[in-house]
Write an enzyme that holds these catalytic residues in place. Structure first.
Site, PDB file in Angstrom:
ATOM      1  CD  GLU A   1      83.386  47.015 -75.595  1.00 28.62           C
ATOM      2  OE1 GLU A   1      84.484  47.017 -75.043  1.00 28.62           O
ATOM      3  OE2 GLU A   1      83.037  46.121 -76.393  1.00 28.62           O
TER       4      GLU A   1
ATOM      5  CG  HIS B   1      75.671  34.349 -72.442  1.00 28.16           C
ATOM      6  ND1 HIS B   1      74.309  34.498 -72.578  1.00 28.16           N
ATOM      7  CD2 HIS B   1      75.851  33.434 -71.464  1.00 28.16           C
ATOM      8  CE1 HIS B   1      73.686  33.708 -71.728  1.00 28.16           C
ATOM      9  NE2 HIS B   1      74.609  33.057 -71.037  1.00 28.16           N
ATOM     10  CD  GLU B   2      83.156  36.965 -76.590  1.00 34.12           C
ATOM     11  OE1 GLU B   2      82.775  36.882 -77.777  1.00 34.12           O
ATOM     12  OE2 GLU B   2      83.286  38.050 -75.996  1.00 34.12           O
TER      13      GLU B   2
ATOM     14  CG  HIS C   1      80.773  44.661 -73.912  1.00 38.99           C
ATOM     15  ND1 HIS C   1      81.938  45.136 -73.368  1.00 38.99           N
ATOM     16  CD2 HIS C   1      79.786  45.038 -73.065  1.00 38.99           C
ATOM     17  CE1 HIS C   1      81.678  45.768 -72.228  1.00 38.99           C
ATOM     18  NE2 HIS C   1      80.371  45.711 -72.024  1.00 38.99           N
ATOM     19  CD  GLU C   2      83.234  42.885 -77.914  1.00 35.99           C
ATOM     20  OE1 GLU C   2      84.111  43.342 -77.164  1.00 35.99           O
ATOM     21  OE2 GLU C   2      82.384  42.051 -77.546  1.00 35.99           O
TER      22      GLU C   2
ATOM     23  CD  GLU D   1      86.051  47.304 -79.107  1.00 35.21           C
ATOM     24  OE1 GLU D   1      87.161  46.747 -79.264  1.00 35.21           O
ATOM     25  OE2 GLU D   1      85.089  46.749 -78.567  1.00 35.21           O
TER      26      GLU D   1
ATOM     27  CD  GLU E   1      87.717  45.872 -73.986  1.00 35.96           C
ATOM     28  OE1 GLU E   1      87.318  45.978 -75.152  1.00 35.96           O
ATOM     29  OE2 GLU E   1      87.468  44.895 -73.282  1.00 35.96           O
TER      30      GLU E   1
ATOM     31  CG  ASN F   1      88.976  45.951 -82.838  1.00 44.24           C
ATOM     32  OD1 ASN F   1      88.173  45.052 -83.026  1.00 44.24           O
ATOM     33  ND2 ASN F   1      88.919  46.746 -81.770  1.00 44.24           N
TER      34      ASN F   1
END
Length: 704
Positions: free
Chosen positions: A492, A404-405, A473-474, A162, A498, A184
């Site tokens: 992502e 789902h984080e 993501h990540e 990112e 974002e 980050n």
């Protein structure tokens, strides 16, 4: 056809691409395996070494002899479940060399596949007595460049991609690294000259070169470390918690290392090497895998207008905190009434799904806490009625998208995964956005190490058991694995929209991403921001989205994904319904794709044909300069007429000072039509080309 040479007197072999443009040379030179690659007699990769360093064992670097050479050709086409084109041709010539290390008797093969647009090669370790279990401490694959090329790069990092892209000469990377490494939630840069793939370069002679990897399975993610004195890249793998790179058990293969090259920048964007080097789809039934256009309760939290958390408690524990006795805060977005508003908007405008983040307990104190037991992915906050929303969404023919984080507590996610996926099935969710924010637990592991690569695939396979699609993501950047597991409909793994609410991205960011991050697979970039002034949502956030509205529309074409979000708030779209029409019209699955104009860091213009129709859509993303785009509509079917709706920048549009200045024009066009279109700084344009079915549709329209 396979030709096998059992006796190899010479220690060299050569291979040409099917069209003869690429030439690969392989040689064992003084016991060291080396290769080089040319395109029409122009060097792409100079002589470069191959091999590995092993833990507590003789290295696989030298002492080899060439014992066998196999040559073959392959030419077949296949249809992706979803994609940029209806059919993909897989056409290559192959050279497989078998090497024996004379001192140890160990066998290592290198398999080269040479396509008309570049090279893929991998290492293979067959079943053998002298090499079964082994640990790689360093992969020494080299990519020697022929000059000080211009590169479009982000810092090498074990935990994040990112970053904004930096454009510089290779020799300038070291001096620019400190400013390229920006903050980050989890990051581990490893070198002053380390960069990530996919790496895009351009030579002084105008040759475009892209370095990446394909089929990253049960292995560690590869970065590139530059020897900036000699302009030689060497592979650098992500280590585990104790410093080892990869654990191997023969028979095994590595991921493919890829080199795409062309004199035409657009050829890089249209290459299918990454997909072709992955295995075919493993699922017999793919009817449950469908492209998705969605909106979501997300941007209002990213901007700070609303909150993921239900309370303001400084500490919560699953199973111990009684939320029914706690006073809620006044800006929790994932509440039943508010989500219904999003469902209504989705139904009114034809969107498939609504993403809801912050619906489940535990959001109050997870960020940066390194907590193992954070979320259970099952228990909603008191103001989020799962059953009521499930039934309401069904009544509107809309699905909710699960979130789902994991907070990077991977063991916790895996312990809950079956129950979480079953919960989704029971409540009519068929896709999930998963997140891995923060440092990985188990502590010491990295996002891009072998352990986590195995986890991402485990989650993907487990989701398929429940017929669930994943947007991770990540996670590690994609390497074409979606061909094999097409329920991976998005990632992502790069600096997305974002960050526009965290201070902004460079205006040229979206002119580089298709040449880099998207080489491996689609990105959930979350475009569609119509209110660039973030302070309008949160007075305490002075960030500005560095784009015009016209370019936000273009991103639905230039940033390919079968998963596309209209990321802004419904009330903002209601103010610009004419421009919003393009987001409603643009599809997420395609039969054909053309690159009309392209230069990394400057501009990209795509034309794409909608799946199953005669309609086309065009998108142009522009950097910070004023530019004029000149395109022909010769990709349209001759003899047919189309209504072209052009969503462009006004003359005074500018991504900083006048981002909302757009205009909409309609024309009648054919395959003989041409267009000159001004693109504002940070701007662009989008065009819908709808095939004329009735003469009444052309009434009052001028020809272009």
């Amino acid at each position: 056809m396979v030709i096998s040479f059992m006796a190899v007197w010479a220690q060299a072999a050569e291979l040409k691409s099917p069209d003869g443009s690429f030439h690969l040379s392989f040689e064992v030179k003084d016991g060291v395996p080396v290769y080089k690659l040319d395109l029409n007699d122009q060097p792409v990769v100079l002589e470069s070494r191959l091999g590995f360093e092993l833990k507590d064992a003789e290295n696989l670097l030298d002492g080899f002899k060439l014992t066998k050479v196999d040559e073959s050709s392959y030419d077949q086409s296949w249809e992706p479940v979803w994609g940029e084109v209806k059919e993909i041709r897989n056409h290559y010539n192959e050279l497989a060399v078998t090497l024996e290390q004379e001192k140890t008797g160990r066998i290592m093969m290198v398999r080269f596949r040479l396509f008309n647009d570049g090279l893929g090669f991998r290492y293979e370790f067959p079943q053998q007595d002298n090499l079964t279990y082994f640990v790689i401490t360093d992969e020494k694959t080299q990519f020697a460049m022929a000059g000080d090329h211009t590169a479009y790069w982000i810092p090498g990092d074990y935990d994040t991609q990112e970053y904004d892209y930096t454009t510089s000469k290779l020799s300038e990377i070291r001096g620019l690294m400190d400013q390229a490494v920006t903050p980050n939630a989890s990051q581990t840069p490893f070198s002053d000259t380390g960069v990530q793939t996919a790496l895009m370069m351009k030579t002084d002679e105008g040759l475009y070169i892209n370095l990446h990897e394909a089929a990253l399975i049960e292995y560690s993610c590869m970065h590139l470390d530059l020897d900036d004195k000699n302009m030689v890249f060497e592979s650098h793998l992500t280590p585990d918690a104790v410093g080892n790179m990869v654990y191997m058990q023969a028979p095994r293969t590595t991921p493919w290392r890829t080199v795409i090259a062309s004199k035409n920048a657009g050829d890089i964007l249209l290459s299918h090497i990454t997909l072709n080097l992955n295995e075919p789809c493993v699922y017999e039934d793919v009817s449950w895998i469908k492209p998705v256009k969605y909106i979501g309760v997300w941007w209002e939290m990213i901007t700070g207008k609303s909150s993921w958390a239900y309370t303001n408690l400084p500490s919560v524990k699953l199973g111990e905190t009684d939320y029914s006795t706690v006073e809620p805060n006044d800006n929790h977005a994932a509440n039943t009434a508010h989500v219904k508003e999003y469902i209504d908007f989705a139904a009114r405008h034809g969107f498939d799904q609504v993403l809801v983040e912050g619906w489940n307990i535990g959001w109050e104190d997870w960020f940066g806490k390194s907590k193992d037991y954070v979320f259970d992915f099952l228990t909603p906050y008191p103001d989020f009625d799962v059953v009521e929303l499930r039934e309401y969404a069904k009544s509107k023919d809309v699905k909710l998208m699960m979130h789902h984080e994991t907070s990077s507590s991977v063991r916790n996610y895996e312990r809950h995964m079956d129950e979480a996926y079953q919960f989704m099935v029971d409540n009519n969710y068929n896709s999930v956005k998963s997140g891995y924010v923060g440092d990985i637990i188990p502590r010491g592991e990295y996002h891009y190490g072998q352990w986590m690569v195995n986890h991402y695939l485990y989650a993907l396979k487990k989701a398929a058991d429940y017929k669930i699609m994943i947007n991770a993501h990540e996670a590690v950047r994609p390497t074409g694995v979606a061909r094999t597991y097409p329920n991976l409909i998005g990632n992502e793994s790069a600096r997305g929209t974002e960050y526009e609410a965290f201070g902004g991205s460079n205006p040229d960011h979206t002119t580089i991403l298709p040449f880099t991050r998207l080489i491996g697979g689609p990105m959930d970039y979350t475009p569609g921001i119509f209110e660039p002034d973030v302070s309008k949502y949160n007075p305490n956030n002075n960030s500005h989205v560095n784009t015009t509205i016209a370019r936000q529309l273009a991103l639905y074409v230039t940033m390919y994904s079968p998963l596309q979000m209209a990321a802004d708030l419904p009330e903002t779209y209601n103010k610009h319904l004419e421009a919003f029409q393009f987001i409603k019209d643009v599809p997420v699955d395609w039969d054909d794709t053309k690159v009309l104009e392209a230069e990394p860091g400057d501009f990209i213009t795509y034309a794409r044909k909608e799946k199953g129709t005669g309609n086309w859509f065009v998108g142009r993303t522009n950097d910070e300069e004023v530019r004029v785009s000149e395109i022909s509509f010769d990709f349209l079917e001759p003899g047919k007429k189309y209504v072209a709706t052009i969503y462009g920048d006004q003359k005074n549009a500018h991504y900083k000072t006048n981002p909302k200045a757009y205009e909409i024009r309609k024309y009648l066009v054919t395959s003989k039509s041409d267009l000159k279109q001004r693109c504002a700084p940070g701007g662009g344009y989008a065009i819908s080309l709808l095939e004329v079915k009735d003469k009444s549709e052309t009434k009052g329209l001028k020809k272009l």
